[in-house]
Every structure is written in structure tokens, then in C-alpha cells.
Design a protein around this motif. Structure first.
Motif, PDB file in Angstrom:
ATOM      1  N   ASP A 320     -25.108  43.899   5.195  1.00 57.87           N
ATOM      2  CA  ASP A 320     -25.205  42.566   4.343  1.00 57.87           C
ATOM      3  C   ASP A 320     -24.415  41.475   5.138  1.00 57.87           C
ATOM      4  O   ASP A 320     -23.341  41.613   5.451  1.00 57.87           O
ATOM      5  N   PRO A 321     -25.062  40.404   5.319  1.00 57.08           N
ATOM      6  CA  PRO A 321     -24.265  39.345   6.137  1.00 57.08           C
ATOM      7  C   PRO A 321     -23.205  38.660   5.342  1.00 57.08           C
ATOM      8  O   PRO A 321     -22.429  37.981   6.023  1.00 57.08           O
ATOM      9  N   ASN A 322     -22.966  38.941   4.299  1.00 52.26           N
ATOM     10  CA  ASN A 322     -21.916  38.351   3.341  1.00 52.26           C
ATOM     11  C   ASN A 322     -20.659  39.277   3.702  1.00 52.26           C
ATOM     12  O   ASN A 322     -19.593  38.656   3.868  1.00 52.26           O
ATOM     13  N   ALA A 323     -20.771  40.217   4.599  1.00 56.55           N
ATOM     14  CA  ALA A 323     -19.579  40.953   5.110  1.00 56.55           C
ATOM     15  C   ALA A 323     -18.903  40.002   5.993  1.00 56.55           C
ATOM     16  O   ALA A 323     -17.543  40.393   6.227  1.00 56.55           O
ATOM     17  N   ASP A 335     -18.712  49.842  11.266  1.00 57.71           N
ATOM     18  CA  ASP A 335     -20.104  50.126  10.600  1.00 57.71           C
ATOM     19  C   ASP A 335     -21.014  49.368  11.234  1.00 57.71           C
ATOM     20  O   ASP A 335     -22.220  49.918  11.341  1.00 57.71           O
ATOM     21  N   LEU A 336     -21.030  48.289  11.703  1.00 61.63           N
ATOM     22  CA  LEU A 336     -22.000  47.335  12.327  1.00 61.63           C
ATOM     23  C   LEU A 336     -22.180  47.528  13.537  1.00 61.63           C
ATOM     24  O   LEU A 336     -23.345  47.402  13.921  1.00 61.63           O
ATOM     25  N   THR A 337     -21.148  47.674  14.232  1.00 58.10           N
ATOM     26  CA  THR A 337     -21.253  47.941  15.693  1.00 58.10           C
ATOM     27  C   THR A 337     -21.352  49.488  16.332  1.00 58.10           C
ATOM     28  O   THR A 337     -21.582  49.506  17.572  1.00 58.10           O
ATOM     29  N   GLY A 338     -20.938  50.359  15.358  1.00 57.57           N
ATOM     30  CA  GLY A 338     -20.783  51.648  16.013  1.00 57.57           C
ATOM     31  C   GLY A 338     -22.119  52.459  16.112  1.00 57.57           C
ATOM     32  O   GLY A 338     -23.382  52.061  15.641  1.00 57.57           O
ATOM     33  N   LYS A 339     -22.235  53.404  17.129  1.00 58.74           N
ATOM     34  CA  LYS A 339     -23.502  54.189  17.262  1.00 58.74           C
ATOM     35  C   LYS A 339     -23.888  54.933  15.975  1.00 58.74           C
ATOM     36  O   LYS A 339     -24.910  55.175  15.935  1.00 58.74           O
ATOM     37  N   ALA A 340     -23.031  55.250  15.375  1.00 58.00           N
ATOM     38  CA  ALA A 340     -23.215  56.095  14.019  1.00 58.00           C
ATOM     39  C   ALA A 340     -24.022  55.520  13.036  1.00 58.00           C
ATOM     40  O   ALA A 340     -25.010  55.877  12.453  1.00 58.00           O
ATOM     41  N   SER A 341     -24.128  54.100  13.006  1.00 54.82           N
ATOM     42  CA  SER A 341     -24.811  53.064  12.221  1.00 54.82           C
ATOM     43  C   SER A 341     -26.350  52.791  12.616  1.00 54.82           C
ATOM     44  O   SER A 341     -26.894  52.005  12.230  1.00 54.82           O
ATOM     45  N   ASN A 342     -26.304  53.197  14.008  1.00 56.61           N
ATOM     46  CA  ASN A 342     -27.687  52.817  14.837  1.00 56.61           C
ATOM     47  C   ASN A 342     -27.742  51.393  14.916  1.00 56.61           C
ATOM     48  O   ASN A 342     -28.914  50.730  14.725  1.00 56.61           O
ATOM     49  N   TYR A 343     -26.933  50.454  14.918  1.00 60.43           N
ATOM     50  CA  TYR A 343     -26.732  49.130  15.270  1.00 60.43           C
ATOM     51  C   TYR A 343     -27.655  48.324  14.508  1.00 60.43           C
ATOM     52  O   TYR A 343     -28.925  47.665  14.876  1.00 60.43           O
ATOM     53  N   PRO A 344     -27.288  48.180  13.200  1.00 67.68           N
ATOM     54  CA  PRO A 344     -27.906  47.381  12.259  1.00 67.68           C
ATOM     55  C   PRO A 344     -27.931  45.728  12.417  1.00 67.68           C
ATOM     56  O   PRO A 344     -28.792  45.265  11.762  1.00 67.68           O
ATOM     57  N   LEU A 345     -27.376  45.412  13.422  1.00 62.43           N
ATOM     58  CA  LEU A 345     -27.161  43.817  13.839  1.00 62.43           C
ATOM     59  C   LEU A 345     -28.474  43.770  14.599  1.00 62.43           C
ATOM     60  O   LEU A 345     -28.812  42.522  14.657  1.00 62.43           O
ATOM     61  N   LEU A 346     -29.110  44.646  15.213  1.00 62.33           N
ATOM     62  CA  LEU A 346     -30.206  44.384  16.020  1.00 62.33           C
ATOM     63  C   LEU A 346     -31.471  44.251  14.982  1.00 62.33           C
ATOM     64  O   LEU A 346     -31.843  44.615  14.100  1.00 62.33           O
ATOM     65  N   ASN A 347     -32.219  42.973  15.204  1.00 63.79           N
ATOM     66  CA  ASN A 347     -33.491  42.773  14.780  1.00 63.79           C
ATOM     67  C   ASN A 347     -34.587  43.157  15.423  1.00 63.79           C
ATOM     68  O   ASN A 347     -35.017  42.737  16.542  1.00 63.79           O
ATOM     69  N   ARG A 348     -35.052  44.525  14.802  1.00 68.05           N
ATOM     70  CA  ARG A 348     -35.785  45.326  15.641  1.00 68.05           C
ATOM     71  C   ARG A 348     -37.308  44.763  15.509  1.00 68.05           C
ATOM     72  O   ARG A 348     -38.200  45.273  16.507  1.00 68.05           O
ATOM     73  N   ALA A 349     -37.480  43.780  15.032  1.00 64.15           N
ATOM     74  CA  ALA A 349     -38.727  43.136  15.160  1.00 64.15           C
ATOM     75  C   ALA A 349     -38.870  42.226  16.325  1.00 64.15           C
ATOM     76  O   ALA A 349     -40.069  42.185  16.856  1.00 64.15           O
ATOM     77  N   VAL A 350     -38.056  41.902  16.917  1.00 66.87           N
ATOM     78  CA  VAL A 350     -38.000  41.065  17.972  1.00 66.87           C
ATOM     79  C   VAL A 350     -37.321  41.495  19.160  1.00 66.87           C
ATOM     80  O   VAL A 350     -37.341  41.239  20.241  1.00 66.87           O
ATOM     81  N   GLN A 351     -36.268  42.345  18.997  1.00 68.72           N
ATOM     82  CA  GLN A 351     -35.474  43.090  19.775  1.00 68.72           C
ATOM     83  C   GLN A 351     -35.636  44.508  20.063  1.00 68.72           C
ATOM     84  O   GLN A 351     -35.028  45.328  21.122  1.00 68.72           O
ATOM     85  N   GLY A 352     -36.494  45.313  19.345  1.00 72.46           N
ATOM     86  CA  GLY A 352     -36.786  46.621  19.413  1.00 72.46           C
ATOM     87  C   GLY A 352     -38.183  46.936  19.996  1.00 72.46           C
ATOM     88  O   GLY A 352     -39.247  45.883  19.631  1.00 72.46           O
ATOM     89  N   GLN A 353     -38.123  47.560  21.100  1.00 69.64           N
ATOM     90  CA  GLN A 353     -39.205  47.622  21.942  1.00 69.64           C
ATOM     91  C   GLN A 353     -39.610  49.135  22.038  1.00 69.64           C
ATOM     92  O   GLN A 353     -38.802  49.960  22.507  1.00 69.64           O
ATOM     93  N   SER A 354     -40.928  49.587  22.073  1.00 69.74           N
ATOM     94  CA  SER A 354     -41.285  50.931  22.257  1.00 69.74           C
ATOM     95  C   SER A 354     -42.820  51.038  22.495  1.00 69.74           C
ATOM     96  O   SER A 354     -43.584  50.294  22.949  1.00 69.74           O
ATOM     97  N   ALA A 355     -43.178  52.180  23.039  1.00 72.13           N
ATOM     98  CA  ALA A 355     -44.532  52.541  23.546  1.00 72.13           C
ATOM     99  C   ALA A 355     -45.412  52.151  22.003  1.00 72.13           C
ATOM    100  O   ALA A 355     -45.126  52.728  20.942  1.00 72.13           O
TER     101      ALA A 355
END
Length: 721
Positions: A320-323, A335-355
Motif C-alpha cells: 500500500d503506497p499510503n504506508a 515488511d517492505l524491504t525484508g527478504k521475508a516479504s519477497n521485496y514488494p517494492l520491486l515492479n516485477r513487470a519491468v524489474q523481474g527477469q527470468s528464463a
């Protein structure tokens, strides 16, 4: 007792006096020179600086422009809230540095003293969030959710709260219209830092210490246009700080509005369906690993095929960006930056890369034709293909016999592409490559725009990777020492790979080309890259730079700067090849690997093309991909560790198309339910008073997905790819 002559004693006294006189004269000369330097040579400059000390500035923050969807619905705007702020300068003047004041303030606000103190401490390398990373001379917001009663208490007992203010202010708001979150697309704000102020000095958009600036997403990309210009009133004060007159003022200028191509309704559907698909995948059993699919992250992009404009872009996990509004709490930041949350700040549409797996096969198909191989073949689709002692199997070891490239796309036959890639590798010289090797399979990928940024108007886009000869050489030089140190000839799989890479990691081997031909190995792509490729297949071959921003509109609506679509080349194929691939991708929906997911689809009225993909990643479960297009849109979804493309992603993509076109479960079309059967072309109206003519939004979740038979689709039953 020795008698010292009177004349000797007098001589010594005189010498001492002379030394003292010299020292005194030297000191006087030094002081005099310094005074001359300060008062004569630099007198004017110091006088100007001293006069400046008699002028104090009061800043009136500019109202930040709104971010609107394509119809004018606010995705980010402002609201008036009661903000309680603290002045560190005034607090430090108290005997205890403000501790007592902050303790009393915490009691009024219903917070703990520690929470309040953390809000006003300054950020540095050793101080964790929450802390203040803005100017220490700027008022620091403690809360933007104060009640009228709390504000009244603070103002009526001003003597108990020196340095504390409670007043209404315009605060950023992310309203989530219709429950459309859009967090990674929108981004968030935080106070400007001293370093940023210094870097911006002398530019056409300098910062003031009171400014909030965009940190990610559109808030960052279009910060200059949205921010506006703060107003400054300058007061003359005496040496006691009392106002004796006004020295001038500059009125605040509100920021411009950003109209986007996002449709909040489609955005909500995309977010919902992605989340539902991930939840459904987590219920399915992965027979390869003996556990349920993790489905730990995913992304979906909905793009206008003829323009490259983004209609919806979702990334999961989200936040929630209101946070961030009014300062973020320690828990939320963790919560937003920890490994346990799997980094929700990342925009995986433009920053997530995979095979990419099999959705990549449109590239080697084109490359094979350009290299001189006939589209119709025939090519042997055997259950496996061997190179030396290494066996490369077809998915689920299916054998389709001799087929053409079109049918290879439909059934996603790996061995057809293995053979073609191996043949081209040998033609280029194999282990002893020719000086001017054609490298059709790699060259064609670059011509598709892969291995480079798309240029989308969002920050921090990644490039993906095409593992051609140059990349192999660069990668080997960067990692050779580590590979040679950790590699073992008879060790584990990872150690054996490191050993081989140490010896010849810079060589483009046959196995590299074979894996690459089906989108595996070292190949990496992003969802927005593949949405761009499939949009180009839809529109006849034009590659567009994806855009989210559609227009920048002045606060009074009188000035409109449209952001026009930009093309940056064409797919490297003839119309004949494009039409043949198009027909094959239609076959994926009607008779290929995704036909079981599109039973009843109105293909005669809404022609749909698709490609499934199940990409293998060492040490992880398979990645689900599903890439599609119609004449209007391309839609691409991926789910990390989600299983197969047709199993996990296809049902969600179909649901998105159902919402776009108003398709019912039985395949009939209800135009009254269609959210966006054709792309939005007009811009919303911004009135001269700054208000925006926008439709009302409803807050509801999309209906539960069901197949045409009424059954809730399983994530893995039926064909796999």
C-alpha cells in the motif's frame, strides 16, 4: 656570591623588551591584516551575507498534481489532513532537548514516546527507519491523522508544546479506485535530502527543503511535472527574530496532472486475477519436487497492441503506497524491504527477469526462416535429441513426428528447435567459430528488442539478457577466478558446471545454443519486453516504446502536452512469416497447448493468439508464462515457481480478456459488461478550476473464475506447457 655588572644586567633587560615589542608588533600586524582582509577586501560580501541573516523564508508547499487513469479517475491525488509537526531547532533549545515535550505530545496523540522520538531523529548510515531523511531545519511530520480534538489540545496549550504545530495541510493520497492498487506503477514520496538539494542547485528545477519527491514509479519519473513550485515569503527580522517587515514573496505554482493510459477497472481485474492464479497454484502439487508450488511472485502486463500504451500492470507481492504518507513506521519499512516479504517494492513487470521458455520460440522461428529454413519443414519432432553423450528431451517426451514450424509452435515441440539451433551452430563453425559467424538465433533476438531496455517511462527498468558470444566472453572474464576456485570435476552439479566454465566458459557451446533455442539457459526477459514483442506481432511488426504516461495537463486544464507513441523499429520478418506465425499462435488456442483453457472462446468474433511456456530454473520450481494478443491488446502473465503456462497463468489471462470484451462463460459476448472493448483514445477533462470530470468507481472484486463447464479450473490438469 658573584657580582653581575650593572651594564650586563641592563643589556639583557633591553633584549627582552625588544623581543616582546617585536612579538606585540607582529600580533598587531597580523590582526590588522586580517581586519583589512575582512572589512576592506571582502567587506561587501560579508555585508551581503550578514544582511541575509536578517531575512527569514517561510515556504508554502505547492499542491502536487494528480495522477489520473485514462478516464480521469484519480490514482494519486491530495487530501487535506490535520498534520502535527515538530521543529528540531525549537526542541533543541529546551533544557532536555525536547524529551519532555515529545513525551507530552505522545500522550496526546495516543503514541508511545519512543515512536515519536524515532520520527524526529535524523537518518544516517547507522540509523534504521523510521527516521527523518529531510532537512533538519524543516518541520518534521509526526502524524497526518490527528483529530480535531488533538489539534485543539496542542494549540490551546502552546506553552507545553514549544516547536509543535498542528495545522491542516495537503497530503498525498493513493485512493485505490475500485480497489485498484497500482502501487509499483505509482511509486511513493519522501522528503528531499540535503544531497539532492545540492545536486539540483543551478538546475531549472531546484529543490526546497520542504519538498517531497518521488522515489519510484510515476511519482519519480514525472516528479518535475507533478511537483510544481513552492511559494516563498521572505520576512525581515531583527536580531531577536521579531518580524519587522516583508521583503517579498513568490506565489506557489501547483503541479501539473499526469493522465496515464492505465484503466483503473482493468487494473483491478489484472491485480485480482494474478493474485487468484498464484493462490490457486499454491494448492497444486508439483510432482517434480514433491511439494506444492510456491508461486512466490508474479506479474502481468496489458498493453495496447497498436500504440504500446500500458492499460494495466500488476506485480505481486504488492504493498500500500499510503504506508509512506506522513513517514513510514519501522514495522512497515521492515515488511517492505525484508527478504521475508519477497521485496514488494520491486515492479516485477519491468524489474523481474527470468528464463522465458517457450514464449521465446517466436524468436528462433523467425531466425530459422531468415537463415533459409522453410517454415513448412518438415522437421522431426522426436521425443529427444542427443548431442554427444548429452540427451535433450522434449517436454513430457512427446513425439509428434515430422511437422512444420507452425505446428512446432502449436504443440511447443522442443526437439524441432534443438535440431535447428544445433545445425546453425555447426554452420557457424561449432567449437571453432567462423570469424564472421551469422549467429542468426542471437542476432534475431536483438532485432526483437530483447537484451535491452524497452524504454518504458518507469524508472529502474532492467535489460534482460541474450547470451550471445560477446556476453559469454564478458561473463567468463568477470567470473573465471571464482569458477576456477569453486569448481570440481567430480563434485556436485553446481561444482561440475563451475569446473567446466572455468575451462571454457567463454565458448559458445552446442548445449548453450540448444538450450537458448527454447528460451532456457542464460536467457532472461521481462514481462514488459514480451508484451512489447507480442504487441508487435499483433500490429503487423512495429515495435513500440511502452508508455504509461499519456498526457501532462496544466492545473487549469488549458495546456495539454500529449505523450505520443514512439516506434523504434520493426520485427525482422516478412509479412508472410508474420502471418504464418500468427496462424500458428491461433492454433495454440484452438488445437494446441492452450486449447483446453479456451473451450468456447468466441474465436470468430475476437481472434485470439497465444503461446504457453513452462520455463525450468535450476534449484527452483518451473516458471509459468502465458503470452497472448488480439487485434487490440497484448496480455502477458508470469508466475515464478507457479507450474505450467496453460495450468497456472492461462485461466487468469482468459479472465482478463473476458473483462475487457464482456465475454460470458458460454462464449457469448455481453457488450454492456465489457470494460474496454477498444482502447481509450480521448483524454479526460480538467476544468479551469482544477477539478476533474471523472466517472465514479465501484469497489467490488471480480467474480470467481469458472470454466465454460462451470468447474473451477485446476492449475495443472490437462496439457502442460
Amino acid at each position: 656570591m658573584t657580582n653581575i655588572p650593572e651594564t650586563g644586567r641592563t643589556s639583557r633587560v633591553q633584549i627582552r623588551l625588544v623581543v616582546i615589542q617585536v612579538l606585540v608588533l607582529s600580533l598587531l600586524g597580523t590582526l590588522g591584516g586580517r581586519l583589512w582582509h575582512l572589512q576592506i577586501r571582502e567587506g561587501d560580501a560579508h555585508a551581503e551575507e550578514a544582511s541575509g541573516n536578517l531575512v527569514q523564508q517561510v515556504v508554502q508547499p505547492a499542491v502536487r498534481g494528480s495522477i489520473l487513469d485514462a478516464r480521469g479517475v484519480p490514482l494519486a491525488d491530495n487530501e487535506t489532513r490535520l498534520v502535527v509537526s515538530a521543529s528540531r531547532t525549537d526542541l533543541l533549545k529546551t533544557r532536555d532537548g525536547g524529551k519532555a515535550v515529545l513525551t507530552r505530545l505522545a500522550d496526546v496523540l495516543g503514541m508511545t514516546p519512543e515512536e515519536v522520538r524515532k520520527k524526529v531523529r535524523l537518518c544516517d548510515a547507522r540509523t534504521p527507519q523510521p527516521c527523518w531523511n529531510g532537512s533538519p531545519y524543516q518541520s518534521i511530520p509526526i502524524t497526518d491523522e490527528a483529530t480535531a480534538k488533538q489539534a485543539l489540545q496542542i494549540r490551546e496549550r502552546a506553552e507545553d508544546f514549544p516547536g509543535i504545530t498542528a495545522e491542516p495541510q495537503a497530503v498525498r493520497r493513493y485512493p485505490n479506485p475500485g480497489e485498484a492498487n497500482s502501487a509499483q506503477v505509482l511509486g511513493y514520496l519522501s522528503p528531499v535530502t540535503d544531497a539532492e538539494i545540492q545536486r539540483a542547485e543551478g538546475s531549472d528545477s531546484p529543490y526546497l527543503r520542504s519538498d517531497q519527491v518521488g522515489r519510484s514509479g510515476l511519482e519519480r519519473q514525472y516528479d518535475k511535472q507533478l511537483r510544481g513550485k513552492a511559494g516563498v515569503t521572505r520576512y525581515e527580522v531583527d536580531n531577536l527574530g521579531r518580524v519587522i517587515g516583508q521583503a517579498g514573496s513568490d506565489a506557489a505554482e501547483a503541479g501539473s496532472h499526469l493522465v496515464t493510459s492505465i484503466d483503473a477497472r482493468v487494473q483491478r481485474v489484472a491485480e485480482y486475477e494474478l493474485n487468484e492464479a498464484m493462490k490457486a497454484a499454491r494448492k497444486e502439487w508439483d510432482r517434480n519436487t514433491g511439494e506444492r508450488y510456491k508461486a512466490d511472485s508474479g506479474a502481468v502486463v496489458v498493453m495496447e497492441a497498436r500504440t504500446g500504451r500500458v492499460v494495466a500492470m500488476a506485480s505481486n507481492p504488492t504493498y500500500d503506497p499510503n504506508a509512506w504518507v506522513g513517514g513510514i513506521s519501522a514495522k512497515d519499512y521492515a515488511d517492505l524491504t525484508g527478504k521475508a516479504s519477497n521485496y514488494p517494492l520491486l515492479n516485477r513487470a519491468v524489474q523481474g527477469q527470468s528464463a522465458p521458455g517457450s514464449i521465446f520460440k517466436v524468436v528462433p522461428t523467425t531466425a530459422a526462416v531468415n537463415a533459409g529454413h522453410p517454415f513448412d519443414g518438415p522437421y522431426q519432432c522426436s521425443s529427444s535429441y542427443s548431442i554427444g553423450n548429452q540427451v535433450f528431451t522434449n517436454f513430457e517426451s512427446e513425439d509428434h513426428g515430422p511437422i512444420g514450424l507452425g505446428r512446432a509452435l502449436e504443440v511447443s515441440c522442443d526437439t524441432v528447435f534443438y535440431r535447428l539451433a544445433h545445425e546453425e551452430w555447426k554452420r557457424d563453425g561449432g567449437n571453432k567459430p567462423k570469424k564472421n559467424a551469422e549467429d542468426w538465433f542471437y542476432k534475431t533476438a536483438h532485432q526483437f528488442g530483447l537484451g535491452a531496455k524497452t524504454g518504458i517511462d518507469l524508472p529502474d527498468e532492467v535489460t534482460g539478457r541474450i547470451p550471445d558470444r560477446q556476453w559469454k566472453q564478458d561473463h567468463w572474464e568477470a567470473n573465471k577466478d571464482a569458477w576456477c576456485k569453486s569448481g570440481k570435476k567430480d563434485g556436485s552439479y553446481v561444482e561440475r558446471i563451475a569446473y567446466e566454465n572455468c575451462l571454457e566458459g567463454n565458448r559458445l557451446r552446442a548445449g548453450d545454443s540448444v538450450n537458448y533455442s527454447i528460451g532456457q539457459g542464460d536467457t532472461l526477459v521481462t514481462p514488459v519486453q514480451m508484451a512489447t514483442v507480442y504487441a508487435a506481432l499483433s500490429n503487423g511488426g512495429t515495435l513500440h516504446r511502452p508508455t504509461v504516461g499519456k498526457a501532462v495537463v496544466s492545473p487549469d486544464g488549458r495546456t495539454v502536452q500529449e505523450i505520443e507513441p514512439e516506434s523504434h523499429g520493426r520485427l525482422p520478418m516478412t509479412k508472410q512469416t508474420r502471418d504464418a506465425i500468427d496462424d500458428a499462435l491461433a492454433g495454440v488456442v484452438t488445437r494446441g497447448s492452450a486449447d483446453w483453457r479456451f473451450v468456447g472462446w468466441p474465436q470468430d468474433r475476437i481472434p485470439l493468439r497465444a503461446k504457453t511456456s513452462t520455463a525450468e530454473v535450476h534449484g527452483k520450481q518451473t516458471t509459468s508464462w502465458f503470452a497472448t494478443y488480439t487485434g487490440d491488446y497484448s496480455v502477458v502473465m508470469t508466475i515464478s515457481q507457479g507450474g505450467t503456462g496453460s495450468g497456472a497463468s492461462a485461466p487468469a489471462v482468459r479472465a482478463i480478456y473476458n473483462a475487457l470484451y464482456g465475454v460470458r462463460k458460454d462464449g457469448s459476448i455481453d457488450e454492456s459488461r465489457a470494460l474496454l472493448p477498444t482502447p481509450q483514445t480521448s483524454l479526460p477533462e480538467v476544468r479551469t478550476d482544477g477539478t476533474i470530470a471523472a466517472p465514479q468507481t465501484e469497489r467490488h472484486a471480480p467474480p470467481k473464475r469458472r470454466s465454460p463447464t462451470g468447474e473451477v479450473p485446476s492449475a495443472t490438469t490437462g496439457r502442460r506447457d
